[in-house]
Write a protein that holds these residues in place. Structure first.
Motif, PDB file in Angstrom:
ATOM      1  N   ARG A 161       0.835  -1.213   0.000  1.00  0.00           N
ATOM      2  CA  ARG A 161       0.000   0.000   0.000  1.00  0.00           C
ATOM      3  C   ARG A 161       0.865   1.257   0.000  1.00  0.00           C
TER       4      ARG A 161
ATOM      5  N   ARG B 294       2.156   1.702  -3.571  1.00  0.00           N
ATOM      6  CA  ARG B 294       1.115   2.187  -4.501  1.00  0.00           C
ATOM      7  C   ARG B 294       0.802   3.656  -4.236  1.00  0.00           C
TER       8      ARG B 294
ATOM      9  N   GLY C   2       4.669   3.668  -6.711  1.00  0.00           N
ATOM     10  CA  GLY C   2       5.454   2.482  -7.043  1.00  0.00           C
ATOM     11  C   GLY C   2       6.944   2.647  -6.887  1.00  0.00           C
TER      12      GLY C   2
ATOM     13  N   LEU D  92       7.700  -1.167  -7.460  1.00  0.00           N
ATOM     14  CA  LEU D  92       6.573  -2.099  -7.493  1.00  0.00           C
ATOM     15  C   LEU D  92       6.518  -2.783  -8.844  1.00  0.00           C
TER      16      LEU D  92
ATOM     17  N   ASP E 114       4.151  -5.113 -11.479  1.00  0.00           N
ATOM     18  CA  ASP E 114       2.742  -5.442 -11.706  1.00  0.00           C
ATOM     19  C   ASP E 114       2.567  -6.948 -11.853  1.00  0.00           C
TER      20      ASP E 114
ATOM     21  N   ARG F 150       6.760  -1.062 -12.596  1.00  0.00           N
ATOM     22  CA  ARG F 150       5.970   0.141 -12.792  1.00  0.00           C
ATOM     23  C   ARG F 150       6.834   1.405 -12.676  1.00  0.00           C
TER      24      ARG F 150
END
Length: 281
Positions: A218, A221, A225, A273, A275, A281
């Motif tokens: 979290r 995001r 990322g 991060l 995907d 990302r």
């Protein structure tokens, strides 16, 4: 030589009907060959070298006449083919061998087309005498197009040359990578910060690695990322929480949900991060 001239005249007439005049001399169109034109002895041999075999000659005649290969008019096609073969036989018997076999096949198909066809049993179709020839022509044209497409691809030593470049090793840039030692040093720095905020209150706390994995995802995001490794840890939470948080980070890296990276050697470590398709990302 008369047969050769007849073939050339017949071919020039058909070519003129399909694609305009036979040739242009000083800008003026040439509608027909001159009657006193001298044809060199090897003219037919040069013309025949343009065809790679009897199927190639047949395909040329069909495309020149602009007819459907699935509905070949056998009578005119056989007549034109025999004109070429007759001219060929007078010049080069060895080269005409394969062409004579195809000529016999065309004559046989033409004869079968003239004969009345027997009635087929109920539910079946009468086989077309041209079916085998059509199949061979279609396969040959497909292979010819494929060969042409392959030949159009760039080829070494024809369309380009290989070039070798010598590069000094001292000019090579070291590729950034995160080693185990770099990760250990960064982790030791976080632990040192945690010891400065050590509490003397002893209590039992249930810590979940999975829960911290969700917290890290979290956080990534929310940050788009991309997060600094150091900023991901809050030293004020104490060493136990930091240990679980670090284990959660390692578990996410093992499951390829995030990636550890550096801009260069000994630079700060960042988390990226990844995907669901494995792309960063």
């Amino acid at each position: 030589m008369g047969d050769v001239a007849a073939v050339l005249e017949e071919g020039s007439a058909l070519a003129e009907d399909a694609a305009g005049p036979l040739a242009r001399i000083y800008g003026e169109p040439l509608a027909e060959l001159p009657h006193d034109l001298y044809i060199p002895p090897d003219a037919m041999a040069v013309m025949l070298d343009a065809f790679e075999g009897p199927l190639d000659l047949l395909l040329y005649l069909i495309r020149r006449a602009n007819v459907n290969v699935l509905d070949i008019p056998m009578a005119p096609l056989t007549d034109q083919y025999l004109l070429y073969v007759e001219a060929m036989r007078s010049r080069n018997l060895e080269l005409a061998a394969d062409y004579l076999v195809m000529a016999a096949m065309l004559i046989e198909i033409k004869s079968r087309m003239l004969l009345p066809r027997p009635k087929a049993p109920a539910g079946e179709e009468v086989e077309d005498p041209r079916a085998e020839l059509v199949r061979r022509l279609i396969e040959y044209e497909q292979m010819k197009r494929a060969a042409h497409a392959i030949n159009e691809l760039p080829q070494a030593e024809r369309d380009f040359d290989w070039v070798e470049v010598w590069v000094e090793k001292t000019l090579l840039r070291r590729l950034p990578e995160v080693s185990v030692a770099d990760l250990q040093n960064a982790w030791r720095g976080i632990l040192q910060q945690a010891r400065l905020h050590t509490h003397h209150l002893v209590q039992r706390e249930e810590l979940s690695v999975r829960e911290h994995m969700g917290v890290i995802l979290r956080r990534l995001r929310a940050a788009g990322g991309f997060v600094d490794f150091v900023d991901l840890f809050d030293a004020s939470l104490g060493a136990p929480v930091l240990v679980v948080h670090f284990l959660a980070l390692l578990e996410l890296a093992r499951e390829r949900l995030l990636e550890l990276t550096q801009a260069e050697a000994f630079a700060p470590i960042y988390l990226r991060l990844v995907d669901e398709h494995g792309a960063v990302r």
